[in-house]
Design an enzyme around this catalytic site. Structure first.
Site, PDB file in Angstrom:
ATOM      1  CG  ASP A 232     -19.297  94.225 106.964  1.00 30.90           C
ATOM      2  OD1 ASP A 232     -18.244  93.578 106.749  1.00 30.90           O
ATOM      3  OD2 ASP A 232     -19.273  95.427 107.289  1.00 30.90           O
TER       4      ASP A 232
HETATM    5  C1  BGC Z   1     -15.751  95.760 107.021  1.00 30.60           C
HETATM    6  C2  BGC Z   1     -15.979  95.580 105.543  1.00 30.60           C
HETATM    7  C3  BGC Z   1     -14.902  94.704 104.964  1.00 30.60           C
HETATM    8  C4  BGC Z   1     -14.888  93.384 105.695  1.00 30.60           C
HETATM    9  C5  BGC Z   1     -13.861  92.407 105.182  1.00 30.60           C
HETATM   10  C6  BGC Z   1     -15.502  94.454 107.760  1.00 30.60           C
HETATM   11  O1  BGC Z   1     -14.946  94.707 108.998  1.00 30.60           O
HETATM   12  O2  BGC Z   1     -16.836  96.442 107.602  1.00 30.60           O
HETATM   13  O3  BGC Z   1     -16.014  96.824 104.905  1.00 30.60           O
HETATM   14  O4  BGC Z   1     -15.099  94.546 103.599  1.00 30.60           O
HETATM   15  O5  BGC Z   1     -14.611  93.636 107.061  1.00 30.60           O
HETATM   16  O6  BGC Z   1     -12.576  92.777 105.555  1.00 30.60           O
END
Ligand code: BGC
Length: 683
Positions: A232
């Site tokens: 993540d």
């Molecule tokens: C989220 C993810 C997301 C990523 C990219 C993070 O804050 O938890 O689900 O894919 O950001 O935007």
């Protein structure tokens, strides 16, 4: 000529390999031009492909070419209980991602809804592992037919937003495996997901994105996964742990791309001999194999498209099946279109668009039909429709140019706090309420559209409680006092408390965030052009303390959070501990009626079957649900199968449930229209 990954690997320099395992922009890695290796380009889902950002800051590019089809959220999709539709939605998402030039779509979210307060519940399917895994696997297959990788997320136990960057989950391993892992396992084994995203939080003292237990032991060794693990954004915390875990690509939210743990710091540690280059090679091999799977290296890749008429039609079909009719006393729904002369529509959600909010799931929708627009287009000028707001949210000051995601690592997930209502706001709301109540008496038909919005259903925060915001309770009570026949529509990604008015209400439709065609689908349901067939994919508690995470377990915890409720998650708890929900798991009404008979167990084929008949006078769909009770514990039951059936009036069909687990003499099964409306018992 396509080369194999090993051959390509041999030609790569250390720098080139390092470039492939970390973000070189916010949503892409570096490619290797001299060898024709493109960068890996990613984008958020799950409700559509996210807008374009500047490469190195969270500023939208602001172009007019990144509007997309906006799909129903995963909670809505799960309400259809129709894996075929999950496949279709996946296919739209995959084709649009490909059309937008993406290689990896960061979807679907498959975390189990442990508490109704989690701000990201709208991105997830259900509280139940069986329903989640069936929907997720189909969705992933749909995505990947377009030579785009799904990235199932967030692995694992990312069940709250409060302190999501650090909280350490304490859970019995058996419960982890029974409740929280099956959706990921099915996504990998049946869905074939080419990639998976690690979660921000910790499990057993390890950050999930670099967890030896999750990534090596479970994912690679037990499940035999050879796909790509992506962190993540900002989920990696250490170069050695990250590199030596089974993580493949580190992504983050800052623009110091060279300083990411798997960038320069990794290169230095490889050069000094502290980390073996072999671990890097393994990652690069998996990334190259992903590119081969996606036909990124052989010129044979499918082309995609976005904003097609077909996609909008599919979004409409999913939205139709996602609407859940929760109450319909005296059959006051559907409304009789021909007799509607003057309609009053009340509530901010009637005239509000939701696609552009919620966190990383935000969408730049090509359009979004609101409930009000849907009603107007369906009633088409022959009915006088008046709209009043009835309530309002607080108008917030623009935060300037800072995107929340830029600061998402530092904040680490703040608890949503109850709004402090200023005197001015209180007065404004009172005026809106009075206006709505006085008008309600003078119209023939009154429709209320309220609920939540993405100020509450939002990444990086949980709700403080399940209360309806903006003094809607009072408004609804006063409206029902003058208009007991008022139709109530609730929108939101999680249940809300309804205790102060539900007994007085005759009708209630729950419509989630139903995508760009949601308003049309809702109008069709209210006007009876579509017979609702959605079922709740989660328990609608009376209040959040009726949920096991709060009643038995810990939430939000502190440095750690103990899942003391064990396997009693969602309805498993309410059934076992006899806690009455407002509306139970699997519940949903239709404008027709069904009956069920002739249950039978076929031991050889490990199947249970029965007959279902539409006993009403119109076409409709029913979701037959199979619950398994283990011999000793009569009160404990778990979903073990489901089938959605559509029947003409009077029509009868045979339904077959293929059991996954071996059943024994001591097993009992119930077949029902919800977890608490069991038609038949099978011993
Ligand atoms: C989220 C993810 C997301 C990523 C990219 C993070 O804050 O938890 O689900 O894919 O950001 O935007």
């Amino acid at each position: 000529m396509q080369k194999n990954a090993e051959e390509i690997l041999k030609q790569l320099t250390l720098d080139e390999k390092i470039g492939m395992v970390h973000g070189a922009e916010l949503f892409r890695t570096a490619g290797v031009e001299r060898l024709g290796i493109p960068p890996l380009v990613m984008s958020d889902g799950p409700m559509g492909v996210r807008q374009e950002f500047e490469p190195d800051c969270w500023k939208p590019m602001g172009g007019n070419d990144d509007f997309v089809t906006y799909l129903p959220c995963n909670s809505a999709l799960a309400s259809t209980w129709n894996p075929g539709l999950a496949h279709e939605m996946g296919s739209v998402l995959g084709e649009e991602a490909r059309g937008r030039g993406k290689d990896v779509i960061l979807a679907p979210g498959v975390n189990i809804k442990r508490t109704p307060l989690c701000g990201r519940n709208f991105e997830y399917f259900s509280e139940d592992p069986y329903l989640t895994k069936k929907m997720a696997a189909s969705c992933i297959q749909g995505i990947q037919q377009w030579d785009v990788a799904a990235c199932v997320k967030h692995f694992a136990v990312n069940n709250q937003e409060v302190q999501r960057m650090s909280v350490d989950v304490e859970i019995e391993e058996q419960v982890l495996r029974k409740i929280y892992l099956p959706a990921f396992q099915e996504a990998i084994e049946k869905g074939g997901s080419y990639s998976i995203m690690g979660a921000y939080n910790q499990l057993y003292g390890e950050h999930c994105c670099q967890s030896d237990f999750l990534l090596r032991k479970i994912l690679r060794e037990e499940w035999g996964y050879d796909g790509v693990v992506i962190s993540d954004w900002g989920g990696v915390h250490d170069t050695k742990a990250g590199a030596e875990s089974q993580l493949d690509i580190e992504m983050s939210v800052t623009d110091h791309f060279d300083q990411y743990f798997l960038a320069e710091p990794l290169k230095e540690k490889i050069q000094s001999g502290e980390i073996s280059e072999k671990v890097l090679d393994e990652k690069v091999l998996r990334i190259l194999n992903l590119m081969i799977r996606l036909h990124m290296l052989d010129g044979q890749r499918k082309k995609g498209s976005y904003n097609t008429a077909e996609h909008r039609q599919k979004a409409l079909e999913a939205a139709r099946e996602s609407m859940v009719l929760l109450k319909n006393e005296d059959n006051i729904l559907p409304l009789k279109k021909e007799t509607l002369k003057r309609v009053l529509v009340i509530g901010e959600n009637a005239d509000c668009v939701h696609s552009n909010g919620g966190g990383s799931a935000e969408i730049k929708a090509l359009y979004e039909i609101t409930p009000l627009m849907g009603l107007k287009t369906h009633l088409g000028g022959n009915t006088e429709i008046t709209y009043v707001k009835g309530y309002c949210r607080e108008e917030k000051q623009e935060k300037g140019s800072v995107n929340w995601q830029e600061t998402s690592l530092e904040e680490g997930g703040a608890a949503g706090t109850e709004e402090k209502e200023s005197m001015a706001l209180a007065q404004k709301r009172e005026a809106l309420r009075k206006e709505a109540v006085s008008l309600a008496e003078t119209y023939e038909t009154v429709i209320y559209v309220g609920g939540l919005n993405h100020e509450l259903d939002c990444e990086n925060q949980d709700r403080p409680d399940m209360k309806l915001p903006y003094r809607q309770d009072l408004l609804i009570q006063e409206l029902l006092a003058v208009r007991p026949d008022m139709t109530i529509v609730m929108m939101g990604g999680s249940p809300v408390e309804m205790g102060s008015w539900i007994a007085q209400a005759k009708s209630l439709v729950w419509c989630w965030y139903a995508g760009m065609e949601g308003g049309n689908a809702l109008a069709e349901v209210l006007l009876g052009e579509i017979n609702p067939s959605g079922k709740l994919p989660e328990t609608f508690y009376k209040t959040h303390t009726d949920c096991s995470a709060h009643a038995l377990g810990e939430y939000p915890g502190g440095r750690s959070v103990a899942y003391k409720e064990g396997r009693y998650v969602g309805y498993r708890y309410n059934d076992k501990f006899q806690v009455e929900p407002e509306f139970c798991f699997g519940y949903g009404l239709s404008y027709t009626t069904f009956s069920c008979c002739d249950p039978a167990w076929n031991r050889e084929k490990n199947q249970i079957c029965c007959k279902i008949k539409n006993t009403g006078n119109r076409y409709g769909g029913e979701v037959l649900q199979l619950y398994r009770r283990d011999g000793e514990d009569e009160l404990f039951q778990e979903l073990a199968g489901f089938e959605k059936v559509f029947l003409e009036a009077g029509e009868e069909k045979q339904v077959v449930f293929q059991l996954e687990e071996e059943s024994s003499e001591s097993c009992k099964y119930g077949i029902g229209s919800s977890s608490r409306d069991i038609y038949l018992e099978v011993e």
